[in-house]
Design a protein around this motif. Structure first.
Motif, PDB file in Angstrom:
ATOM      1  N   GLU A 178     -32.216  88.822 -49.024  1.00 13.03           N
ATOM      2  CA  GLU A 178     -33.580  88.343 -48.797  1.00 13.03           C
ATOM      3  C   GLU A 178     -34.293  88.269 -50.143  1.00 13.03           C
ATOM      4  OE1 GLU A 178     -35.020  87.413 -45.952  1.00 13.03           O
ATOM      5  OE2 GLU A 178     -33.367  87.947 -44.603  1.00 13.03           O
ATOM      6  N   TYR A 179     -34.839  87.108 -50.468  1.00 13.41           N
ATOM      7  CA  TYR A 179     -35.557  86.943 -51.728  1.00 13.41           C
ATOM      8  C   TYR A 179     -36.867  86.203 -51.480  1.00 13.41           C
ATOM      9  CZ  TYR A 179     -36.612  85.787 -56.563  1.00 13.41           C
ATOM     10  OH  TYR A 179     -37.234  85.673 -57.795  1.00 13.41           O
ATOM     11  N   ARG A 180     -37.966  86.904 -51.657  1.00 16.73           N
ATOM     12  CA  ARG A 180     -39.304  86.332 -51.485  1.00 16.73           C
ATOM     13  C   ARG A 180     -39.435  85.579 -50.158  1.00 16.73           C
ATOM     14  NH1 ARG A 180     -41.179  83.973 -57.445  1.00 16.73           N
ATOM     15  NH2 ARG A 180     -40.426  85.730 -58.681  1.00 16.73           N
ATOM     16  N   GLY A 181     -38.965  86.223 -49.114  1.00 17.23           N
ATOM     17  CA  GLY A 181     -39.092  85.642 -47.785  1.00 17.23           C
ATOM     18  C   GLY A 181     -38.002  84.667 -47.401  1.00 17.23           C
ATOM     19  N   MET A 182     -37.073  84.379 -48.326  1.00 17.73           N
ATOM     20  CA  MET A 182     -35.971  83.466 -48.023  1.00 17.73           C
ATOM     21  C   MET A 182     -34.720  84.264 -47.689  1.00 17.73           C
ATOM     22  SD  MET A 182     -36.209  80.497 -50.947  1.00 17.73           S
ATOM     23  CE  MET A 182     -36.118  81.666 -52.305  1.00 17.73           C
ATOM     24  N   ARG A 183     -34.029  83.869 -46.636  1.00 14.79           N
ATOM     25  CA  ARG A 183     -32.722  84.462 -46.367  1.00 14.79           C
ATOM     26  C   ARG A 183     -31.674  83.618 -47.070  1.00 14.79           C
ATOM     27  NH1 ARG A 183     -28.201  84.417 -42.642  1.00 14.79           N
ATOM     28  NH2 ARG A 183     -27.365  86.551 -42.531  1.00 14.79           N
ATOM     29  N   LEU A 184     -31.017  84.225 -48.037  1.00 20.84           N
ATOM     30  CA  LEU A 184     -30.017  83.502 -48.813  1.00 20.84           C
ATOM     31  C   LEU A 184     -28.684  83.515 -48.072  1.00 20.84           C
ATOM     32  CD1 LEU A 184     -30.891  84.795 -52.392  1.00 20.84           C
ATOM     33  CD2 LEU A 184     -31.887  82.911 -51.082  1.00 20.84           C
ATOM     34  N   ALA A 185     -28.223  82.331 -47.728  1.00 20.67           N
ATOM     35  CA  ALA A 185     -26.959  82.117 -47.029  1.00 20.67           C
ATOM     36  C   ALA A 185     -26.570  80.666 -47.314  1.00 20.67           C
ATOM     37  CB  ALA A 185     -27.107  82.369 -45.533  1.00 20.67           C
ATOM     38  N   PRO A 186     -25.334  80.263 -47.028  1.00 27.43           N
ATOM     39  CA  PRO A 186     -24.907  78.908 -47.376  1.00 27.43           C
ATOM     40  C   PRO A 186     -25.852  77.777 -46.973  1.00 27.43           C
ATOM     41  CG  PRO A 186     -23.012  80.200 -46.759  1.00 27.43           C
ATOM     42  CD  PRO A 186     -24.206  81.078 -46.522  1.00 27.43           C
ATOM     43  N   PRO A 187     -26.436  77.784 -45.770  1.00 25.41           N
ATOM     44  CA  PRO A 187     -27.323  76.660 -45.425  1.00 25.41           C
ATOM     45  C   PRO A 187     -28.487  76.475 -46.391  1.00 25.41           C
ATOM     46  CG  PRO A 187     -26.721  77.864 -43.444  1.00 25.41           C
ATOM     47  CD  PRO A 187     -26.223  78.678 -44.606  1.00 25.41           C
ATOM     48  N   ALA A 188     -28.918  77.549 -47.053  1.00 28.46           N
ATOM     49  CA  ALA A 188     -30.036  77.443 -47.996  1.00 28.46           C
ATOM     50  C   ALA A 188     -29.669  76.624 -49.228  1.00 28.46           C
ATOM     51  CB  ALA A 188     -30.495  78.841 -48.415  1.00 28.46           C
ATOM     52  N   ILE A 189     -28.379  76.434 -49.457  1.00 26.97           N
ATOM     53  CA  ILE A 189     -27.944  75.643 -50.611  1.00 26.97           C
ATOM     54  C   ILE A 189     -28.399  74.192 -50.476  1.00 26.97           C
ATOM     55  CG2 ILE A 189     -25.881  74.740 -51.796  1.00 26.97           C
ATOM     56  CD1 ILE A 189     -24.556  77.437 -51.331  1.00 26.97           C
ATOM     57  N   ARG A 190     -28.571  73.711 -49.264  1.00 30.27           N
ATOM     58  CA  ARG A 190     -29.065  72.345 -49.084  1.00 30.27           C
ATOM     59  C   ARG A 190     -30.449  72.187 -49.703  1.00 30.27           C
ATOM     60  NH1 ARG A 190     -26.919  73.480 -43.826  1.00 30.27           N
ATOM     61  NH2 ARG A 190     -24.887  72.499 -43.544  1.00 30.27           N
ATOM     62  N   ASN A 191     -31.274  73.236 -49.596  1.00 33.20           N
ATOM     63  CA  ASN A 191     -32.588  73.200 -50.231  1.00 33.20           C
ATOM     64  C   ASN A 191     -32.457  73.214 -51.750  1.00 33.20           C
ATOM     65  OD1 ASN A 191     -33.794  73.281 -47.671  1.00 33.20           O
ATOM     66  ND2 ASN A 191     -33.837  75.519 -47.672  1.00 33.20           N
ATOM     67  N   THR A 192     -31.437  73.904 -52.234  1.00 29.59           N
ATOM     68  CA  THR A 192     -31.190  73.925 -53.668  1.00 29.59           C
ATOM     69  C   THR A 192     -30.849  72.531 -54.176  1.00 29.59           C
ATOM     70  OG1 THR A 192     -30.273  76.157 -53.388  1.00 29.59           O
ATOM     71  CG2 THR A 192     -29.898  75.082 -55.503  1.00 29.59           C
ATOM     72  N   VAL A 193     -30.036  71.823 -53.418  1.00 36.89           N
ATOM     73  CA  VAL A 193     -29.689  70.441 -53.784  1.00 36.89           C
ATOM     74  C   VAL A 193     -30.951  69.595 -53.889  1.00 36.89           C
ATOM     75  CG1 VAL A 193     -28.545  68.339 -52.993  1.00 36.89           C
ATOM     76  CG2 VAL A 193     -27.349  70.537 -52.854  1.00 36.89           C
ATOM     77  N   GLU A 194     -31.839  69.733 -52.929  1.00 37.92           N
ATOM     78  CA  GLU A 194     -33.078  68.950 -52.948  1.00 37.92           C
ATOM     79  C   GLU A 194     -33.944  69.311 -54.148  1.00 37.92           C
ATOM     80  OE1 GLU A 194     -34.972  69.483 -49.194  1.00 37.92           O
ATOM     81  OE2 GLU A 194     -33.373  68.466 -48.068  1.00 37.92           O
ATOM     82  N   LYS A 195     -34.000  70.604 -54.493  1.00 35.83           N
ATOM     83  CA  LYS A 195     -34.790  71.017 -55.647  1.00 35.83           C
ATOM     84  C   LYS A 195     -34.178  70.503 -56.948  1.00 35.83           C
ATOM     85  CE  LYS A 195     -38.252  73.136 -57.536  1.00 35.83           C
ATOM     86  NZ  LYS A 195     -39.646  72.711 -57.263  1.00 35.83           N
ATOM     87  N   LEU A 196     -32.855  70.540 -57.041  1.00 34.10           N
ATOM     88  CA  LEU A 196     -32.197  70.016 -58.229  1.00 34.10           C
ATOM     89  C   LEU A 196     -32.430  68.507 -58.356  1.00 34.10           C
ATOM     90  CD1 LEU A 196     -28.709  71.765 -58.611  1.00 34.10           C
ATOM     91  CD2 LEU A 196     -30.716  71.971 -60.068  1.00 34.10           C
ATOM     92  N   ALA A 197     -32.379  67.820 -57.248  1.00 28.52           N
ATOM     93  CA  ALA A 197     -32.647  66.381 -57.279  1.00 28.52           C
ATOM     94  C   ALA A 197     -34.042  66.110 -57.846  1.00 28.52           C
ATOM     95  CB  ALA A 197     -32.507  65.789 -55.881  1.00 28.52           C
TER      96      ALA A 197
END
Length: 234
Positions: free
Chosen positions: A191-210
């Protein structure tokens, strides 16, 4: 897609099995007990090791036992291993001792090193270089921007975590790193700042990198997946 740093042994088996079909999971370990669990996993990339937070807690013989397990299991990776001056600076000497042994084995067996190095980024990179390790991933990198060029020139990689959505230093790293060394991770379950870190969260990472790269999401995926396949030789 690849999740290049995840603590699979901490997930319920039912949840983990859901991820196996969609993700290539690079499962890291924390100590001897979790290394034994990781070594038994099928259909994942197994990394065995002793986390620097656990170096001072390790029983006599744990280090040699994990090193033997790496060899016996033919795991392609040691991890999560490294150095930590931020959270456990008092055990730094023990951390260096353990890290040195994992680097020796990685060099001997041509293994990937999955590295943890908060506030010890330069020290960890220097130890990797001195050990002549060919392949390394420095996970959740928030270190100096001027070290990124050295990491690239040594042929190593960094991983970007879903925390990039809110962590300003991580965003700076993501923008400044050579895209050829960028991989993605969840570091779940965490858990990091209210986010549960797990594989599905990587999709949000892709969007942020974009957003940070000014590139389409499919271009981001293409780059990070090619990088992962190069590192893991898959």
């Amino acid at each position: 897609m690849f999740d290049n740093h995840i603590h699979c042994h901490e997930f319920p088996e039912e949840e983990l099995s859901q991820y196996r079909g969609e993700w290539t999971l690079v499962c890291v370990s924390d100590d001897l007990a979790s290394s034994k669990k990781t070594a038994q996993l099928d259909g994942v990339v197994r990394c065995l090791g002793i986390h620097p937070w656990h170096a001072e807690k390790a029983e006599p013989g744990d280090l040699s036992a994990v090193l033997r397990l790496v060899e016996k299991s033919e795991a392609p990776c040691v991890g999560e291993v490294g150095l930590d001056k931020k959270f456990v600076p008092h055990s730094y000497g023990k951390q260096v001792e353990f890290f040195r042994e994992f680097l020796r084995l990685a060099r001997e067996l041509d293994l990937v090193v999955n590295v943890h190095a908060p506030d010890a980024w330069a020290d960890a990179v220097d130890m990797l270089r001195r050990a002549d390790v060919d392949r390394a991933l420095i996970h959740w990198y928030t270190g100096p921007l001027d070290l990124l060029e050295t990491i690239r020139d040594l042929g190593y990689y960094i991983s970007i975590n879903p925390a990039v959505a809110v962590q300003k230093k991580h965003q700076e790293v993501a923008k400044n790193a050579d895209r050829r060394i960028v991989l993605l991770e969840s570091d779940g379950p965490y858990e990091y700042r209210g986010m549960r870190l797990a594989p599905p969260a990587i999709r949000n990472t892709v969007e942020k990198l974009a957003e940070l790269w000014g590139a389409p999401t499919d271009h981001v995926v293409e780059i990070v997946e090619a990088n992962a396949r190069r590192l893991w030789r898959l």
